[in-house]
Scaffold this active site. Structure first.
Site, short mmCIF file in Angstrom:
data_model
loop_
_atom_site.label_atom_id
_atom_site.label_comp_id
_atom_site.label_asym_id
_atom_site.label_seq_id
_atom_site.Cartn_x
_atom_site.Cartn_y
_atom_site.Cartn_z
CD GLU A 1 -18.19 29.96 13.67
OE1 GLU A 1 -18.02 30.84 14.52
OE2 GLU A 1 -17.31 29.14 13.36
CG HIS B 1 -17.85 29.60 18.19
ND1 HIS B 1 -16.80 29.72 17.31
CD2 HIS B 1 -17.46 28.65 19.08
CE1 HIS B 1 -15.85 28.87 17.65
NE2 HIS B 1 -16.22 28.22 18.73
CG ASP C 1 -19.15 20.81 18.26
OD1 ASP C 1 -18.38 20.00 18.82
OD2 ASP C 1 -19.17 22.02 18.55
CG ASN D 1 -16.48 33.59 16.68
OD1 ASN D 1 -16.70 32.79 17.59
ND2 ASN D 1 -16.56 33.24 15.40
#
Length: 234
Positions: free
Chosen positions: A136, A131, A63, A129
């Site tokens: 997400e 990810h 990313d 979380n």
């Protein structure tokens, strides 16, 4: 899914390097998928110190922040050059272009690169979380490279890298979950107590889009490397 628990981040990073070195030395690894953030920093430091020859290895990255130039100290281009590419020679290295203004074209371009350079080993970290990359919770398991809106929790976790909270980008280009799952082998690294709940959900929980990393249960060759703290809820 193979689970390896180590004493600390250094030991876990060295274990990951062993797997990567073996793949490169045997000729099985032509393309190495890389991650950013604090998790793989020690792995890259150990890779720089190692004798393994990476001149014939191509790298891809998961990313990049939208809106940051490659020479911006907060960009992942800068991160990779600073920690690895300026110190170890690779054949080619590819990252999404954070300055690309046509998101659809940029995502298609990067998927084309991934098609030309199938990933043999993908290194992953995991967010608190769940990810992976910047995928997400709620991201489709069929997603390819896409432009994502970063959640508040992800921006909060990453603000330590920026001078001001308002400087943290709101969007990123990220390989999709399907793009990641196309890798032949995946190494998931997690260190620290703050990753323990996400690891529990990834390994013990149902395969569910609300914990993106849980999809790794469906991959045929995943090695999860943890320190004792990240493994504390297993």
């Amino acid at each position: 899914m193979q689970l390896i628990t180590t004493e600390n981040k250094l030991a876990g990073s060295k274990k990951a390097l062993e797997i990567i070195e073996k793949g490169i030395t045997s000729g099985e690894v032509n393309t190495l998928g890389l991650a950013t953030g604090s998790t793989p920093e020690t792995l890259y430091a150990e890779l720089v110190k190692s004798d393994v020859d990476t001149k014939n290895v191509t790298t891809t990255n998961l990313d990049e922040y939208v809106g940051l130039a490659a020479d911006d100290p907060n960009s992942y281009h800068y991160y990779m050059n600073d920690l690895l590419f300026s110190k170890k020679a690779f054949k080619e290295s590819f990252l999404p272009n954070g300055e690309a203004t046509d998101a659809e074209a940029e995502c298609a371009r990067y998927e084309g690169i991934l098609s030309e350079h199938p990933i043999d080993i993908q290194v992953l970290g995991i967010g608190t979380n769940g990810h992976i990359g910047f995928n997400e919770p709620g991201t489709s398991f069929d997603s390819l490279t896409h432009k994502v809106v970063l959640t508040d929790s992800t921006r909060e976790a990453n603000k330590r890298f920026f001078e001001r909270e308002e400087d943290v980008p709101t969007h990123a280009y990220s390989m999709g979950i399907k793009s990641i799952m196309n890798a032949k082998k995946i190494i998931l690294l997690a260190f620290g107590e703050n990753k323990a709940q996400a690891i529990k959900e990834t390994i013990k929980g149902p395969v569910d889009v609300n914990c993106p990393a849980s999809v790794l249960q469906n991959h045929p060759d995943v090695t999860v490397i943890l320190d004792n703290e990240a493994a504390s809820l297993l």
